[in-house]
Design a protein around this motif. Sequence first.
Motif, PDB file in Angstrom:
ATOM      1  N   GLY A  28      65.677   0.949 -12.429  1.00 17.11           N
ATOM      2  CA  GLY A  28      65.910   1.196 -11.006  1.00 17.11           C
ATOM      3  C   GLY A  28      64.619   1.377 -10.240  1.00 17.11           C
ATOM      4  N   ILE A  29      63.685   2.099 -10.880  1.00 17.82           N
ATOM      5  CA  ILE A  29      62.387   2.307 -10.214  1.00 17.82           C
ATOM      6  C   ILE A  29      61.636   0.987 -10.050  1.00 17.82           C
ATOM      7  N   TYR A  30      61.542   0.218 -11.137  1.00 16.70           N
ATOM      8  CA  TYR A  30      60.778  -1.023 -11.072  1.00 16.70           C
ATOM      9  C   TYR A  30      61.567  -2.149 -10.403  1.00 16.70           C
ATOM     10  N   GLY A  31      62.789  -1.852 -10.004  1.00 15.49           N
ATOM     11  CA  GLY A  31      63.547  -2.840  -9.251  1.00 15.49           C
ATOM     12  C   GLY A  31      63.406  -2.668  -7.751  1.00 15.49           C
ATOM     13  N   MET A  32      62.626  -1.663  -7.317  1.00 10.43           N
ATOM     14  CA  MET A  32      62.430  -1.444  -5.890  1.00 10.43           C
ATOM     15  C   MET A  32      61.485  -2.502  -5.305  1.00 10.43           C
ATOM     16  N   ASN A  33      61.714  -2.917  -4.082  1.00 12.92           N
ATOM     17  CA  ASN A  33      60.950  -3.996  -3.439  1.00 12.92           C
ATOM     18  C   ASN A  33      59.730  -3.460  -2.693  1.00 12.92           C
ATOM     19  N   PHE A  34      58.757  -2.928  -3.468  1.00 13.16           N
ATOM     20  CA  PHE A  34      57.482  -2.511  -2.894  1.00 13.16           C
ATOM     21  C   PHE A  34      56.397  -3.475  -3.344  1.00 13.16           C
ATOM     22  N   ASP A  35      55.416  -3.700  -2.450  1.00  8.55           N
ATOM     23  CA  ASP A  35      54.330  -4.611  -2.798  1.00  8.55           C
ATOM     24  C   ASP A  35      53.324  -3.968  -3.743  1.00  8.55           C
ATOM     25  N   VAL A  36      53.101  -2.667  -3.564  1.00  9.63           N
ATOM     26  CA  VAL A  36      52.102  -1.984  -4.381  1.00  9.63           C
ATOM     27  C   VAL A  36      52.818  -0.992  -5.306  1.00  9.63           C
ATOM     28  N   MET A  37      52.810  -1.285  -6.605  1.00 14.83           N
ATOM     29  CA  MET A  37      53.382  -0.389  -7.615  1.00 14.83           C
ATOM     30  C   MET A  37      52.502  -0.433  -8.851  1.00 14.83           C
ATOM     31  N   PRO A  38      52.351   0.714  -9.563  1.00 16.28           N
ATOM     32  CA  PRO A  38      51.531   0.716 -10.786  1.00 16.28           C
ATOM     33  C   PRO A  38      52.082  -0.277 -11.804  1.00 16.28           C
ATOM     34  N   GLU A  39      51.205  -0.997 -12.444  1.00 14.04           N
ATOM     35  CA  GLU A  39      51.529  -1.940 -13.502  1.00 14.04           C
ATOM     36  C   GLU A  39      52.367  -3.122 -13.040  1.00 14.04           C
ATOM     37  N   LEU A  40      52.581  -3.244 -11.705  1.00 12.24           N
ATOM     38  CA  LEU A  40      53.431  -4.339 -11.224  1.00 12.24           C
ATOM     39  C   LEU A  40      52.816  -5.703 -11.488  1.00 12.24           C
ATOM     40  N   ARG A  41      51.465  -5.763 -11.381  1.00 11.75           N
ATOM     41  CA  ARG A  41      50.769  -7.034 -11.583  1.00 11.75           C
ATOM     42  C   ARG A  41      50.228  -7.180 -13.011  1.00 11.75           C
ATOM     43  N   ASN A  42      50.491  -6.206 -13.849  1.00  9.93           N
ATOM     44  CA  ASN A  42      50.002  -6.248 -15.233  1.00  9.93           C
ATOM     45  C   ASN A  42      50.723  -7.344 -16.009  1.00  9.93           C
ATOM     46  N   PRO A  43      49.989  -8.250 -16.658  1.00  9.06           N
ATOM     47  CA  PRO A  43      50.649  -9.332 -17.383  1.00  9.06           C
ATOM     48  C   PRO A  43      51.488  -8.842 -18.566  1.00  9.06           C
ATOM     49  N   HIS A  44      51.183  -7.656 -19.049  1.00  5.66           N
ATOM     50  CA  HIS A  44      51.951  -7.103 -20.173  1.00  5.66           C
ATOM     51  C   HIS A  44      52.944  -6.022 -19.719  1.00  5.66           C
ATOM     52  N   GLY A  45      53.161  -5.927 -18.429  1.00  2.00           N
ATOM     53  CA  GLY A  45      54.032  -4.859 -17.903  1.00  2.00           C
ATOM     54  C   GLY A  45      55.465  -4.941 -18.423  1.00  2.00           C
ATOM     55  N   THR A  99      76.443   6.865 -22.414  1.00  2.00           N
ATOM     56  CA  THR A  99      75.951   7.039 -21.053  1.00  2.00           C
ATOM     57  C   THR A  99      74.612   7.746 -21.036  1.00  2.00           C
ATOM     58  N   THR A 100      74.456   8.762 -21.880  1.00  2.00           N
ATOM     59  CA  THR A 100      73.202   9.511 -21.942  1.00  2.00           C
ATOM     60  C   THR A 100      72.068   8.643 -22.459  1.00  2.00           C
ATOM     61  N   LEU A 101      72.356   7.813 -23.469  1.00  2.00           N
ATOM     62  CA  LEU A 101      71.320   6.942 -24.026  1.00  2.00           C
ATOM     63  C   LEU A 101      70.864   5.893 -23.011  1.00  2.00           C
ATOM     64  N   LEU A 102      71.766   5.421 -22.201  1.00  2.00           N
ATOM     65  CA  LEU A 102      71.436   4.383 -21.230  1.00  2.00           C
ATOM     66  C   LEU A 102      70.844   4.945 -19.936  1.00  2.00           C
ATOM     67  N   ALA A 103      70.970   6.249 -19.717  1.00  2.00           N
ATOM     68  CA  ALA A 103      70.503   6.837 -18.456  1.00  2.00           C
ATOM     69  C   ALA A 103      69.004   6.652 -18.224  1.00  2.00           C
ATOM     70  N   PRO A 104      68.094   6.943 -19.208  1.00  2.00           N
ATOM     71  CA  PRO A 104      66.650   6.743 -18.954  1.00  2.00           C
ATOM     72  C   PRO A 104      66.310   5.288 -18.623  1.00  2.00           C
ATOM     73  N   MET A 105      66.951   4.354 -19.352  1.00  2.00           N
ATOM     74  CA  MET A 105      66.681   2.940 -19.081  1.00  2.00           C
ATOM     75  C   MET A 105      67.171   2.546 -17.694  1.00  2.00           C
ATOM     76  N   THR A 106      68.273   3.128 -17.288  1.00  2.00           N
ATOM     77  CA  THR A 106      68.775   2.849 -15.941  1.00  2.00           C
ATOM     78  C   THR A 106      67.810   3.356 -14.879  1.00  2.00           C
ATOM     79  N   VAL A 107      67.209   4.528 -15.107  1.00  2.00           N
ATOM     80  CA  VAL A 107      66.236   5.096 -14.163  1.00  2.00           C
ATOM     81  C   VAL A 107      64.996   4.211 -14.080  1.00  2.00           C
ATOM     82  N   ILE A 108      64.469   3.780 -15.253  1.00  2.00           N
ATOM     83  CA  ILE A 108      63.252   2.963 -15.271  1.00  2.00           C
ATOM     84  C   ILE A 108      63.485   1.625 -14.578  1.00  2.00           C
TER      85      ILE A 108
END
Length: 365
Positions: free
Chosen positions: A323-340, A312-321
């Motif tokens: 979760g953040i990049y799964g939010m439905n915002f139009d403007v997010m850092p690196e969202l349009r980056n082809p290597h994101g 659970t501890t090992l998977l927690a950081p990946m779950t946070v990341i």
Amino acid sequence: MAKRPLLPIPDAINPFRVKKQRLMNFNPVTAATSRRAVDKVRITVFEYDAKHIREEVTDNVENCLRYTKSDCIKWINVDGVRRDDVEKISGYFGVHALLMEDIMSEGQRAKMDEIGDNLFCLLPMIYFMPESSSIDIEQVSLVLGKNVVISFQDDPSRDVFNPIREKLRNNGTKLRMKGADYLLYALLDTIVDNYFVVMDQLGERIEILEEIIPRQPNNRTLARINFVRKETLLFKRAIAPVRELLNGLLKSENDLLREDTEKYFKDVYDHIVQANDLAESYRDLVMNLQELYHAQMNQKLNEVMKVLAVVTTLLAPMTVITGIYGMNFDVMPELRNPHGYFIVLGVMLTLFCTMIYIFRKRDWF
């Protein structure tokens, strides 16, 4: 090193299926008995003195009654208790009716009585059954009279008195030189000594359980522990009153017990005290086995919880990341980056490996 065999779990492990012949009912002597009538009776008679001995085996109680006129020492052993036979023998040897009812009873507490011209002892003879790792209890009644000892047993196919029979057949033994009270001592001593044989078998089962518990802390092992605990408690409950029986013999002033025999009864008393102490120790050992089992189960559960916590501890950081990049915002850092996508995977993998390194360095797993 070869593994020791596992303990069998007999059908008697079911607490609702208890054998009647192993119950310790402690019925009063006046209670109606439910003893099953036996089909076969074997009566063995030893008539002896220092120089002569006569041995007879019969199934007819009338054949043993002709020994009443002799001045020699007589041992009449009755295998298979039937009321008619007990009444005939009791009548010829003057055994009181109350003692006769004790002989006919089942599951009684060990006791000693002095009624009339007889001294009476009732105690358990205990056997260990290897096929089921259980103990079996047989009630033995001993009647001491003038120059005679009468013993009553349930099962004609077994007893522990063969060493006494061999000593009687040999000339010059102390048993042949002494009186009937010494024969009573020899019978009691043989029964009590057999308690230690049974306890050795129980002790071996306890040692096997000590080796099994760390390897197999499961429900089957717990069933074995509970079964051995029940057998140990049954054994302790059966032999505990024998101490009072022997104490009564030591305090008795009956003329049938000579002063020079008292030291022998004292020796048997010391043995039964040791047997009781050892049985108490075995009871404590079985209780420790239960604690060991629960400790092993707790340790096993802790190991499982530890693994789950680490995962659970090992998977927690990946779950946070994610979760953040799964939010439905139009403007997010690196969202349009082809290597994101690959950048995020690299960050998650780096965090995962770093956490494993830290956990291993701290010996968390």
